[in-house]
Design a protein around this motif. Structure first.
Motif, PDB file in Angstrom:
ATOM      1  N   ASN A 174       9.892  -9.066  -1.344  1.00 44.71           N
ATOM      2  CA  ASN A 174      10.175  -7.886  -2.151  1.00 44.71           C
ATOM      3  C   ASN A 174       9.599  -6.652  -1.470  1.00 44.71           C
ATOM      4  OD1 ASN A 174      11.189  -9.607  -4.233  1.00 44.71           O
ATOM      5  ND2 ASN A 174       9.085  -9.917  -4.962  1.00 44.71           N
ATOM      6  N   PHE A 175      10.204  -5.510  -1.758  1.00 46.33           N
ATOM      7  CA  PHE A 175       9.582  -4.264  -1.333  1.00 46.33           C
ATOM      8  C   PHE A 175       8.704  -3.808  -2.500  1.00 46.33           C
ATOM      9  CE2 PHE A 175       9.637   0.451  -1.014  1.00 46.33           C
ATOM     10  CZ  PHE A 175       8.908   0.539   0.170  1.00 46.33           C
ATOM     11  N   SER A 176       7.409  -4.051  -2.371  1.00 41.60           N
ATOM     12  CA  SER A 176       6.508  -3.833  -3.506  1.00 41.60           C
ATOM     13  C   SER A 176       5.290  -3.029  -3.071  1.00 41.60           C
ATOM     14  CB  SER A 176       6.070  -5.185  -4.094  1.00 41.60           C
ATOM     15  OG  SER A 176       5.327  -4.994  -5.269  1.00 41.60           O
ATOM     16  N   PRO A 177       5.457  -1.722  -2.880  1.00 46.41           N
ATOM     17  CA  PRO A 177       4.325  -0.880  -2.461  1.00 46.41           C
ATOM     18  C   PRO A 177       3.291  -0.734  -3.590  1.00 46.41           C
ATOM     19  CG  PRO A 177       6.210   0.482  -2.979  1.00 46.41           C
ATOM     20  CD  PRO A 177       6.687  -0.938  -3.058  1.00 46.41           C
ATOM     21  N   ASN A 178       2.075  -0.488  -3.199  1.00 42.49           N
ATOM     22  CA  ASN A 178       1.005  -0.194  -4.159  1.00 42.49           C
ATOM     23  C   ASN A 178       0.748   1.309  -4.148  1.00 42.49           C
ATOM     24  OD1 ASN A 178      -1.153  -1.307  -5.959  1.00 42.49           O
ATOM     25  ND2 ASN A 178      -2.417  -0.153  -4.523  1.00 42.49           N
ATOM     26  N   PHE A 179       0.768   1.905  -5.327  1.00 41.88           N
ATOM     27  CA  PHE A 179       0.578   3.350  -5.444  1.00 41.88           C
ATOM     28  C   PHE A 179      -0.842   3.635  -5.957  1.00 41.88           C
ATOM     29  CE2 PHE A 179       5.098   2.560  -5.915  1.00 41.88           C
ATOM     30  CZ  PHE A 179       5.653   3.502  -5.065  1.00 41.88           C
ATOM     31  N   GLY A 239      -3.444   6.879  -7.073  1.00 41.01           N
ATOM     32  CA  GLY A 239      -3.653   8.292  -7.324  1.00 41.01           C
ATOM     33  C   GLY A 239      -5.144   8.551  -7.432  1.00 41.01           C
ATOM     34  N   TYR A 240      -5.639   9.608  -6.831  1.00 39.78           N
ATOM     35  CA  TYR A 240      -7.069   9.907  -6.911  1.00 39.78           C
ATOM     36  C   TYR A 240      -7.276  11.420  -6.916  1.00 39.78           C
ATOM     37  CZ  TYR A 240      -6.775  10.749  -1.868  1.00 39.78           C
ATOM     38  OH  TYR A 240      -6.434  11.231  -0.613  1.00 39.78           O
ATOM     39  N   ALA A 241      -8.413  11.807  -7.471  1.00 42.46           N
ATOM     40  CA  ALA A 241      -8.741  13.227  -7.527  1.00 42.46           C
ATOM     41  C   ALA A 241      -9.624  13.583  -6.351  1.00 42.46           C
ATOM     42  CB  ALA A 241      -9.460  13.546  -8.838  1.00 42.46           C
ATOM     43  N   THR A 242      -9.334  14.705  -5.764  1.00 45.02           N
ATOM     44  CA  THR A 242     -10.185  15.250  -4.716  1.00 45.02           C
ATOM     45  C   THR A 242     -10.269  16.754  -4.930  1.00 45.02           C
ATOM     46  OG1 THR A 242     -10.478  15.534  -2.327  1.00 45.02           O
ATOM     47  CG2 THR A 242      -8.208  15.351  -3.129  1.00 45.02           C
ATOM     48  N   GLY A 243     -11.468  17.236  -5.155  1.00 44.25           N
ATOM     49  CA  GLY A 243     -11.601  18.648  -5.505  1.00 44.25           C
ATOM     50  C   GLY A 243     -10.871  18.935  -6.797  1.00 44.25           C
ATOM     51  N   ASN A 244      -9.968  19.922  -6.735  1.00 42.70           N
ATOM     52  CA  ASN A 244      -9.184  20.260  -7.924  1.00 42.70           C
ATOM     53  C   ASN A 244      -7.744  19.773  -7.818  1.00 42.70           C
ATOM     54  OD1 ASN A 244      -8.227  22.003  -6.016  1.00 42.70           O
ATOM     55  ND2 ASN A 244      -8.123  23.787  -7.395  1.00 42.70           N
ATOM     56  N   GLU A 245      -7.522  18.750  -6.965  1.00 41.85           N
ATOM     57  CA  GLU A 245      -6.163  18.241  -6.751  1.00 41.85           C
ATOM     58  C   GLU A 245      -6.086  16.739  -7.042  1.00 41.85           C
ATOM     59  OE1 GLU A 245      -4.217  21.044  -3.308  1.00 41.85           O
ATOM     60  OE2 GLU A 245      -5.426  19.330  -2.676  1.00 41.85           O
ATOM     61  N   LEU A 246      -4.861  16.292  -7.352  1.00 37.11           N
ATOM     62  CA  LEU A 246      -4.569  14.867  -7.445  1.00 37.11           C
ATOM     63  C   LEU A 246      -3.630  14.511  -6.303  1.00 37.11           C
ATOM     64  CD1 LEU A 246      -3.675  12.738 -10.544  1.00 37.11           C
ATOM     65  CD2 LEU A 246      -2.280  12.579  -8.490  1.00 37.11           C
ATOM     66  N   VAL A 247      -3.979  13.439  -5.592  1.00 33.75           N
ATOM     67  CA  VAL A 247      -3.167  12.983  -4.467  1.00 33.75           C
ATOM     68  C   VAL A 247      -2.579  11.631  -4.814  1.00 33.75           C
ATOM     69  CG1 VAL A 247      -3.174  12.315  -2.034  1.00 33.75           C
ATOM     70  CG2 VAL A 247      -4.596  14.235  -2.800  1.00 33.75           C
ATOM     71  N   LEU A 248      -1.271  11.460  -4.594  1.00 35.67           N
ATOM     72  CA  LEU A 248      -0.591  10.194  -4.829  1.00 35.67           C
ATOM     73  C   LEU A 248      -0.204   9.592  -3.485  1.00 35.67           C
ATOM     74  CD1 LEU A 248       0.682   8.156  -6.853  1.00 35.67           C
ATOM     75  CD2 LEU A 248       2.788   9.518  -6.695  1.00 35.67           C
ATOM     76  N   LEU A 249      -0.704   8.376  -3.209  1.00 33.59           N
ATOM     77  CA  LEU A 249      -0.415   7.679  -1.964  1.00 33.59           C
ATOM     78  C   LEU A 249       0.354   6.392  -2.246  1.00 33.59           C
ATOM     79  CD1 LEU A 249      -3.862   7.831  -0.085  1.00 33.59           C
ATOM     80  CD2 LEU A 249      -1.875   9.337   0.228  1.00 33.59           C
ATOM     81  N   ALA A 250       1.208   6.000  -1.297  1.00 32.44           N
ATOM     82  CA  ALA A 250       1.875   4.704  -1.343  1.00 32.44           C
ATOM     83  C   ALA A 250       1.366   3.883  -0.169  1.00 32.44           C
ATOM     84  CB  ALA A 250       3.387   4.879  -1.255  1.00 32.44           C
ATOM     85  N   ASP A 251       1.034   2.600  -0.423  1.00 31.75           N
ATOM     86  CA  ASP A 251       0.510   1.708   0.614  1.00 31.75           C
ATOM     87  C   ASP A 251       1.485   0.558   0.802  1.00 31.75           C
ATOM     88  OD1 ASP A 251      -0.827  -0.223   2.094  1.00 31.75           O
ATOM     89  OD2 ASP A 251      -2.791   0.358   1.305  1.00 31.75           O
ATOM     90  N   VAL A 252       2.072   0.473   2.036  1.00 34.48           N
ATOM     91  CA  VAL A 252       2.993  -0.614   2.370  1.00 34.48           C
ATOM     92  C   VAL A 252       2.428  -1.324   3.587  1.00 34.48           C
ATOM     93  CG1 VAL A 252       5.345  -1.267   2.939  1.00 34.48           C
ATOM     94  CG2 VAL A 252       4.922   0.724   1.478  1.00 34.48           C
ATOM     95  N   LYS A 259      -0.283   3.956   4.834  1.00 34.50           N
ATOM     96  CA  LYS A 259      -0.380   4.860   3.691  1.00 34.50           C
ATOM     97  C   LYS A 259       0.510   6.079   3.894  1.00 34.50           C
ATOM     98  CE  LYS A 259      -5.041   3.573   2.219  1.00 34.50           C
ATOM     99  NZ  LYS A 259      -5.092   2.337   3.016  1.00 34.50           N
ATOM    100  N   VAL A 260       1.256   6.408   2.826  1.00 33.25           N
ATOM    101  CA  VAL A 260       2.158   7.559   2.849  1.00 33.25           C
ATOM    102  C   VAL A 260       1.803   8.469   1.681  1.00 33.25           C
ATOM    103  CG1 VAL A 260       4.548   8.336   2.704  1.00 33.25           C
ATOM    104  CG2 VAL A 260       3.999   6.157   3.848  1.00 33.25           C
ATOM    105  N   LEU A 298      14.063   8.299  -1.727  1.00 34.91           N
ATOM    106  CA  LEU A 298      14.223   8.054  -0.293  1.00 34.91           C
ATOM    107  C   LEU A 298      13.202   7.035   0.220  1.00 34.91           C
ATOM    108  CD1 LEU A 298      14.898  11.698   0.983  1.00 34.91           C
ATOM    109  CD2 LEU A 298      16.544   9.804   0.799  1.00 34.91           C
ATOM    110  N   PHE A 299      11.975   7.083  -0.361  1.00 33.95           N
ATOM    111  CA  PHE A 299      10.924   6.149   0.047  1.00 33.95           C
ATOM    112  C   PHE A 299      11.331   4.714  -0.270  1.00 33.95           C
ATOM    113  CE2 PHE A 299       7.141   3.734  -1.301  1.00 33.95           C
ATOM    114  CZ  PHE A 299       6.440   3.688  -0.120  1.00 33.95           C
ATOM    115  N   TYR A 300      11.890   4.481  -1.461  1.00 35.13           N
ATOM    116  CA  TYR A 300      12.311   3.134  -1.851  1.00 35.13           C
ATOM    117  C   TYR A 300      13.496   2.663  -0.984  1.00 35.13           C
ATOM    118  CZ  TYR A 300       9.450   2.532  -6.067  1.00 35.13           C
ATOM    119  OH  TYR A 300       8.418   2.342  -6.927  1.00 35.13           O
TER     120      TYR A 300
END
Length: 444
Positions: free
Chosen positions: A385-390, A392-405, A409-410, A432-434
């Protein structure tokens, strides 16, 4: 017989107005004729049946009882000529005037007292009663008409009318109430005060009558009898239950437990002492206070959380996480639908609620302020299966969403915590990522 003998109270007292009376005597508001204390008022009680030897002795007993009592919950005796009960002189007594209404007058049956207020009233009453019992005096006629609320302050009850009280310290040791005569009142009939009872001097009757006062205060009606024709105690009767239902269930359950014991037909199974009943009542009040404290604790906790320095940051992170997780779920399902027959989606446990109830459930690590979920695409003919792990984490005043395949990491999104994310752009990027991931998986 001289005028003074007909009205011996006239020598010292001036009648201001009648203020009612009971079965034993008529009462009047009076003031002393001595000018030094003209500003004070008192109560004059004149015996009704002056020729009845029993009534004359009974008034003497009441005066004897009051003369030994010095308690805020009992009117102070000023003077009386009751020691002349064996003569033909008209008997009277003068006592402290208590400003206020009786409990009967102050209580609105349609709006009975709160349980906590009623308990505090009865606790004060029990203090007065314990004082009397310690001196060997049993009242035997405790009812709403015999309780004056001093200055209409419900926490200051005053017990009046000791006309049928019993005093162990009576020197003549005579019995004013023969066994064939009934004692008590219509407020609550007790078997130990009935005709031919050998327990008419039992102080436990006073304790039961105080429980009747508690019932009256919170139900708005008198208990009348321990059991009705169907064997129901006062608090078990339909009309009572309707009135009692207005009180909080948890507190009412504790009070009902007190009534269960108080209204037993056998005196040996009722409340046996004033301290024992006081403890049970205080436990009820404590339960009320604990409930109030619980509400206060909740408010304080909520205030502490909402005013903490990072509360706004955490709240923003939670709301963004829920939005992003919902987008991850929806886009994966959209792509699977676009790919056609044989394709489907796979999600971790947190995403089940989205399918069932449309709720984005997110498990957040509040220490690290991050979340992690898996949303993938499957095909029934493919071994993997194509089953990436997503993540999300806070850094400073931002939230970053990463995908790990497979360790790669993207970054899919970087957005301020205090702003709405661009979900349209994220949706296109995810699509497009999927598609890219599935293409690589099948080697297309």
């Amino acid at each position: 017989m001289s005028k003074q003998k007909n009205k011996p109270w006239d020598e010292k007292w001036e009648i201001v107005k009648p203020i009612g009376g009971g079965g034993q005597g008529d009462t009047f508001l009076v003031k002393p004729k001595e000018s030094a204390i003209l500003s004070r008022s008192f109560v004059l009680k004149i015996l009704k049946n002056q020729k009845d030897p029993e009534r004359r002795k009974r008034m003497h007993r009441e005066v004897a009882a009051l003369s030994t009592l010095d308690c805020p919950g009992i009117p102070r005796l000023i003077e009386s000529n009751s020691d002349q009960f064996a003569t033909d002189v008209p008997l009277y007594m003068v006592a402290e005037f208590i400003e206020g209404k009786t409990l009967s007058e102050i209580l609105d049956p349609a709006q009975p007292m709160a349980i906590a207020d009623a308990i505090n009233l009865v606790l004060k009453l029990l203090e007065t009663l314990q004082y009397c019992h310690n001196l060997g005096i049993v009242h035997r006629d405790i009812k709403p008409d015999n309780i004056i609320i001093r200055c209409n302050d419900i926490s200051a009850p005053v017990l009046i009318d000791f006309g049928i009280s019993f005093n162990e310290c009576d020197t003549d040791n005579t019995t004013l109430t023969p066994a064939w005569q009934q004692l008590g009142n219509r407020f609550l009939a007790l078997p130990e005060l009935q005709v031919n009872s050998s327990m008419q001097r039992d102080p436990r009757a006073d304790i039961t009558q105080c429980c009747g006062i508690l019932f009256f205060a919170i139900a708005g009606s008198p208990p009348v009898t321990l059991l009705d024709c169907e064997g129901r105690k006062p608090h078990q009767r339909p009309e009572s239950q309707k009135a009692l239902a207005k009180h909080p269930d948890d507190l009412l359950a504790k009070v009902n437990g007190i009534f269960d014991r108080a209204f037993g037909t056998q005196i040996d199974y009722r409340w046996q002492s004033i301290p024992e009943l006081q403890k049970a009542l205080i436990d009820c009040v404590s339960a009320t206070e604990n409930a109030r404290n619980a509400e206060q604790y909740i408010a304080r906790i909520q205030n502490k959380v909402s005013t903490s320095s990072d509360y706004a940051r955490r709240q923003s992170f939670k709301e963004l996480a829920q939005q992003l997780v919902k987008e991850l779920y929806n886009v994966s399902r959209t792509v699977a639908g676009e790919l056609g027959e044989g394709f489907g989606t796979i999600h971790d446990a947190d995403a089940i609620n989205l399918k069932r109830r449309g709720i984005a459930r997110v498990t957040i690590d509040w220490v690290k302020l991050r979340f992690s979920q898996s949303h993938g695409i499957t095909n029934e003919f493919l071994p993997n299966n194509f089953s990436p792990n997503f993540t999300g984490y806070a850094t400073g005043n931002e939230l970053v969403l990463l995908a790990d395949v497979n360790g790669e990491k993207v970054e899919l999104l970087r957005t301020p915590l205090n702003c709405e994310p661009d979900l349209t752009a994220l949706g296109e990027r995810l699509r497009l990522f999927y598609l890219e991931g599935v293409r690589k998986l099948i080697g297309a």
